[in-house]
Design a protein around this motif. Structure first.
Motif, PDB file in Angstrom:
ATOM      1  N   UNK A 192       0.840  -1.200   0.000  1.00  0.00           N
ATOM      2  CA  UNK A 192       0.000   0.000   0.000  1.00  0.00           C
ATOM      3  C   UNK A 192       0.873   1.248   0.000  1.00  0.00           C
ATOM      4  N   UNK A 193       1.897   1.275   0.840  1.00  0.00           N
ATOM      5  CA  UNK A 193       2.804   2.425   0.892  1.00  0.00           C
ATOM      6  C   UNK A 193       3.521   2.607  -0.448  1.00  0.00           C
ATOM      7  N   UNK A 194       3.961   1.509  -1.039  1.00  0.00           N
ATOM      8  CA  UNK A 194       4.630   1.583  -2.344  1.00  0.00           C
ATOM      9  C   UNK A 194       3.684   2.131  -3.408  1.00  0.00           C
ATOM     10  N   UNK A 195       2.441   1.679  -3.387  1.00  0.00           N
ATOM     11  CA  UNK A 195       1.458   2.167  -4.356  1.00  0.00           C
ATOM     12  C   UNK A 195       1.216   3.664  -4.184  1.00  0.00           C
ATOM     13  N   UNK A 196       1.107   4.108  -2.937  1.00  0.00           N
ATOM     14  CA  UNK A 196       0.918   5.541  -2.675  1.00  0.00           C
ATOM     15  C   UNK A 196       2.083   6.350  -3.236  1.00  0.00           C
ATOM     16  N   UNK A 197       3.295   5.844  -3.026  1.00  0.00           N
ATOM     17  CA  UNK A 197       4.489   6.554  -3.487  1.00  0.00           C
ATOM     18  C   UNK A 197       4.567   6.617  -5.013  1.00  0.00           C
ATOM     19  N   UNK A 198       4.272   5.489  -5.667  1.00  0.00           N
ATOM     20  CA  UNK A 198       4.481   5.377  -7.114  1.00  0.00           C
ATOM     21  C   UNK A 198       3.331   5.973  -7.922  1.00  0.00           C
ATOM     22  N   UNK A 235       0.131   7.504  -6.457  1.00  0.00           N
ATOM     23  CA  UNK A 235      -0.864   8.381  -5.850  1.00  0.00           C
ATOM     24  C   UNK A 235      -0.264   9.589  -5.130  1.00  0.00           C
ATOM     25  N   UNK A 236       0.917  10.007  -5.556  1.00  0.00           N
ATOM     26  CA  UNK A 236       1.547  11.221  -5.028  1.00  0.00           C
ATOM     27  C   UNK A 236       1.654  11.165  -3.504  1.00  0.00           C
ATOM     28  N   UNK A 237       1.999   9.987  -3.007  1.00  0.00           N
ATOM     29  CA  UNK A 237       2.202   9.755  -1.569  1.00  0.00           C
ATOM     30  C   UNK A 237       0.943  10.063  -0.738  1.00  0.00           C
ATOM     31  N   UNK A 238      -0.219   9.858  -1.328  1.00  0.00           N
ATOM     32  CA  UNK A 238      -1.475  10.238  -0.670  1.00  0.00           C
ATOM     33  C   UNK A 238      -2.433   9.061  -0.581  1.00  0.00           C
TER      34      UNK A 238
END
Length: 316
Positions: A203-209, A211-214
């Motif tokens: 989930x954190x990786x997906x947010x970073x890659x 979703x603009x860390x959101x």
């Protein structure tokens, strides 16, 4: 004498601390905080106004009208002595490599106590919440008898959390590795365990890659998929085969199948999991978060309103 007494107290305190640590459950948490927040944020817009009224009446003031704000509560308190008994409610152990779930065989704690697993907990807290009555001006929120029998605020928070848990595939994992907790791997360059990768790291990786860390951006994208691309499937997700309020056995059977097909596959001890694993498994993570949110909303709507979750989905 005072010095000796103080020393004895320190020794006793140390012994108590060691014993307490030794008895802590070996399990890691469920979906990380972002995963649980996501599932509840997905559920919130799918609740009917009547359901929201009931939910808000049960939420404590500190929630500020947000169910998602307390969706990690059941993880936050399970380390407390008062709630230590709740640790087995977050997962289900199944026989190694069988890749099938059976309630009678699998839903128990380490001492064999029946019903002490995620599916049993969902059934139990759902049943408790059927005692809810909407407040009327002429009487308090709950009848005196029911208010003394159950803590319905806690039942709501446990239900919201554990519906999320049971959709994380490795929360219905193999007994010998505690749902991937004892499988040590490398996530890119960092050493961790397989369970934690599914709880948090993807989930954190997906947010970073993407979703603009959101987390908010990720949730918005999942909700958009639900209401546009997955609308037909999502209406089916919320249904139970026998018309039950909740059907956690269905959710658990899906999770162990996905655990075998995706989570455990190519994730042997010592292996390095990177882009190939992440990119091929992320759609599973996002779909399970979507299903958890849709199903939580459907359960709460059936509990607190006559309007079905599928009708609510169709209006979005």
């Amino acid at each position: 004498m005072a010095s000796d007494g103080s020393g004895l107290r320190r020794v006793l305190l140390l012994v108590c601390l060691v014993l307490c640590v030794a008895t802590l459950p070996r399990r890691a948490g469920a979906w990380g905080a972002d995963g649980h927040h996501a599932a509840c944020l997905i559920a919130e817009p799918l609740l009917t106004p009547t359901t929201w009224k009931a939910v808000n009446s049960l939420l404590p003031e500190r929630a500020n009208g947000s169910l998602a704000s307390l969706c990690t509560w059941a993880d936050d308190i399970k380390w407390m002595w008062k709630y230590h008994w709740t640790a087995p409610l977050h997962y289900i152990d199944t026989p190694d490599f069988l890749c099938r779930y059976d309630y009678d065989r699998d839903c128990h704690d380490q001492h064999g106590q029946k019903g002490f697993c995620a599916s049993g907990a969902i059934n139990n807290f759902t049943s408790q919440l059927t005692n809810y009555e909407l407040p009327k001006a002429s009487r308090p929120l709950l009848t005196k008898t029911r208010a003394s029998e159950y803590n319905l605020t806690e039942a709501l928070l446990f239900l919201a959390h554990i519906v999320g848990d049971i959709h994380q595939p490795l929360h219905v994992g193999f007994t010998s590795d505690a749902g991937g907790n004892t499988i040590t791997v490398h996530w890119y360059r960092r050493k961790t365990n397989l369970h934690h990768i599914w709880d948090t790291e993807m989930i954190v990786k997906a947010e970073d890659v993407y979703y603009n860390k959101s987390l908010s951006n990720m949730v918005d994208a999942i909700i958009l998929n639900i209401t546009n691309n997955w609308i037909g499937e999502a209406q089916l997700w919320g249904e139970c085969p026998k018309g039950e309020i909740a059907c956690p056995d269905t959710y658990a059977a899906e999770s162990i199948k996905l655990a075998c097909q995706y989570a455990y596959r190519n994730a042997t001890p010592g292996s390095t999991l990177a882009d190939e694993y992440f990119l091929s498994r992320l759609p599973i993570v996002e779909t399970r978060l979507a299903q958890a949110g849709v199903r939580l909303a459907a359960i709460l709507n059936r509990l607190f309103d006559t309007k079905s979750a599928s009708q609510r989905l169709a209006s979005h």
